[in-house]
Design a protein around this motif. Structure first.
Motif, short mmCIF file in Angstrom:
data_model
loop_
_atom_site.label_atom_id
_atom_site.label_comp_id
_atom_site.label_asym_id
_atom_site.label_seq_id
_atom_site.Cartn_x
_atom_site.Cartn_y
_atom_site.Cartn_z
N LEU A 49 5.63 -6.21 -0.58
CA LEU A 49 5.62 -5.04 0.28
C LEU A 49 4.19 -4.54 0.48
CD1 LEU A 49 7.58 -3.30 1.88
CD2 LEU A 49 7.69 -1.75 -0.07
N GLY A 50 3.36 -4.66 -0.55
CA GLY A 50 1.95 -4.27 -0.43
C GLY A 50 1.22 -5.08 0.62
N SER A 51 1.50 -6.37 0.68
CA SER A 51 0.88 -7.23 1.68
C SER A 51 1.36 -6.85 3.08
CB SER A 51 1.23 -8.70 1.39
OG SER A 51 0.81 -9.52 2.44
N MET A 52 2.64 -6.58 3.22
CA MET A 52 3.20 -6.17 4.51
C MET A 52 2.61 -4.83 4.93
SD MET A 52 5.24 -8.32 5.76
CE MET A 52 6.38 -9.60 5.44
N GLU A 53 2.45 -3.92 3.97
CA GLU A 53 1.87 -2.61 4.26
C GLU A 53 0.45 -2.77 4.79
OE1 GLU A 53 1.52 1.75 2.10
OE2 GLU A 53 1.65 -0.03 0.84
N ALA A 54 -0.31 -3.68 4.19
CA ALA A 54 -1.68 -3.92 4.64
C ALA A 54 -1.69 -4.51 6.05
CB ALA A 54 -2.39 -4.87 3.67
N GLN A 55 -0.76 -5.43 6.34
CA GLN A 55 -0.68 -6.03 7.67
C GLN A 55 -0.29 -5.01 8.74
OE1 GLN A 55 1.36 -9.92 7.96
NE2 GLN A 55 1.47 -9.82 5.73
N LEU A 56 0.48 -4.00 8.34
CA LEU A 56 0.97 -2.99 9.29
C LEU A 56 0.13 -1.71 9.27
CD1 LEU A 56 4.76 -3.50 8.59
CD2 LEU A 56 3.56 -4.09 10.71
N ALA A 57 -1.00 -1.74 8.58
CA ALA A 57 -1.86 -0.55 8.50
C ALA A 57 -2.25 -0.09 9.90
CB ALA A 57 -3.12 -0.87 7.68
N GLY A 58 -2.11 1.18 10.15
CA GLY A 58 -2.47 1.75 11.45
C GLY A 58 -1.37 1.64 12.48
N ALA A 59 -0.21 1.09 12.09
CA ALA A 59 0.89 0.89 13.04
C ALA A 59 1.98 1.96 12.91
CB ALA A 59 1.51 -0.50 12.87
N GLY A 60 1.73 3.00 12.11
CA GLY A 60 2.69 4.09 12.01
C GLY A 60 3.77 3.90 10.96
N PHE A 61 3.48 3.12 9.91
CA PHE A 61 4.46 2.93 8.84
C PHE A 61 4.09 3.79 7.65
CE2 PHE A 61 5.42 -0.54 11.52
CZ PHE A 61 6.74 -0.87 11.28
N LEU A 62 5.10 4.31 6.97
CA LEU A 62 4.92 5.25 5.88
C LEU A 62 5.61 4.71 4.63
CD1 LEU A 62 3.99 8.14 5.02
CD2 LEU A 62 6.24 8.93 5.78
N ARG A 63 4.88 4.64 3.53
CA ARG A 63 5.47 4.22 2.25
C ARG A 63 6.20 5.42 1.67
NH1 ARG A 63 3.56 -0.26 -0.86
NH2 ARG A 63 5.03 -0.62 -2.52
N VAL A 64 7.54 5.39 1.67
CA VAL A 64 8.33 6.53 1.20
C VAL A 64 8.85 6.34 -0.22
CG1 VAL A 64 9.00 7.25 3.52
CG2 VAL A 64 10.44 5.64 2.27
N HIS A 65 8.71 5.13 -0.75
CA HIS A 65 9.19 4.78 -2.08
C HIS A 65 8.49 3.50 -2.47
CE1 HIS A 65 12.13 3.03 -4.97
NE2 HIS A 65 12.37 4.29 -5.28
N LYS A 66 8.48 3.15 -3.73
CA LYS A 66 7.81 1.90 -4.12
C LYS A 66 8.46 0.68 -3.48
CE LYS A 66 10.33 1.02 -8.38
NZ LYS A 66 10.22 0.69 -9.79
N SER A 67 9.70 0.81 -3.02
CA SER A 67 10.42 -0.32 -2.43
C SER A 67 10.68 -0.19 -0.93
CB SER A 67 11.77 -0.50 -3.14
OG SER A 67 11.56 -0.76 -4.51
N PHE A 68 10.20 0.88 -0.29
CA PHE A 68 10.50 1.08 1.13
C PHE A 68 9.26 1.47 1.94
CE2 PHE A 68 14.61 1.57 -0.84
CZ PHE A 68 15.46 0.92 0.04
N LEU A 69 9.13 0.84 3.10
CA LEU A 69 8.09 1.15 4.07
C LEU A 69 8.82 1.42 5.38
CD1 LEU A 69 4.97 1.13 4.41
CD2 LEU A 69 5.17 -1.27 5.02
N VAL A 70 8.67 2.62 5.94
CA VAL A 70 9.47 3.05 7.08
C VAL A 70 8.60 3.22 8.33
CG1 VAL A 70 10.96 4.92 7.94
CG2 VAL A 70 11.10 4.23 5.55
N ASN A 71 9.12 2.76 9.47
CA ASN A 71 8.46 2.98 10.75
C ASN A 71 8.71 4.44 11.13
OD1 ASN A 71 7.59 3.04 13.41
ND2 ASN A 71 8.51 1.09 13.93
N GLN A 72 7.65 5.22 11.24
CA GLN A 72 7.80 6.66 11.52
C GLN A 72 8.50 6.92 12.85
OE1 GLN A 72 4.41 9.20 10.52
NE2 GLN A 72 3.52 7.43 9.46
N THR A 73 8.40 6.00 13.81
CA THR A 73 9.08 6.22 15.10
C THR A 73 10.58 6.02 14.97
OG1 THR A 73 8.79 3.92 15.81
CG2 THR A 73 7.05 5.48 16.40
N ALA A 74 11.05 5.41 13.87
CA ALA A 74 12.48 5.20 13.66
C ALA A 74 13.16 6.38 12.97
CB ALA A 74 12.72 3.93 12.86
N ILE A 75 12.35 7.36 12.54
CA ILE A 75 12.90 8.53 11.84
C ILE A 75 13.35 9.55 12.89
CG2 ILE A 75 12.39 10.44 10.28
CD1 ILE A 75 10.25 8.63 9.00
N THR A 76 14.60 9.95 12.80
CA THR A 76 15.12 10.95 13.76
C THR A 76 15.49 12.23 13.06
OG1 THR A 76 17.36 10.07 13.53
CG2 THR A 76 16.01 9.23 15.34
#
Length: 76
Positions: A49-76
Motif C-alpha cells: 500500500l505504501g508503494s501504491m500511495e507513492a505512485q498516487l501522490a498528488g492524485a487526491g488519495f487519503l490514507r485513512v487507516h494503515k490498510s486503506f487509501l481512499v480517493n477523496q472524490t469518491a467520498i460522499t
C-alpha cells in the motif's frame, strides 16, 4: 514528492492492466497484496500500500487507516 498521473499500471495475473485513477474508489491492503476497488471490478496486485500511495501522490488519495487509501472524490 510524487507526481499525479491519470492512470496506474499494475500486474494483474499475467497481464499489465491500465486503470484510470479517476475510476479507483479505494485501495485495501490484505496480507501480501493490495486490492484496488473500482466501479468495474476489484483488482488484486502484489504490491504494498505504501508503494501504491507513492505512485498516487498528488492524485487526491487519503490514507485513512494503515490498510486503506481512499480517493477523496469518491467520498460522499
Amino acid at each position: 514528492p510524487g507526481t499525479a498521473h491519470s492512470h496506474l499500471w499494475i500486474a494483474f495475473g499475467r497481464e499489465q492492466i491500465k486503470i484510470n485513477v479517476a475510476d479507483i474508489w479505494f485501495l485495501e491492503s490484505k496480507n501480501d497484496h493490495v486490492v484496488i476497488h473500482t466501479a468495474a471490478q476489484p483488482y488484486k496486485c502484489y504490491d504494498t500500500l505504501g508503494s501504491m500511495e507513492a505512485q498516487l501522490a498528488g492524485a487526491g488519495f487519503l490514507r485513512v487507516h494503515k490498510s486503506f487509501l481512499v480517493n477523496q472524490t469518491a467520498i460522499t
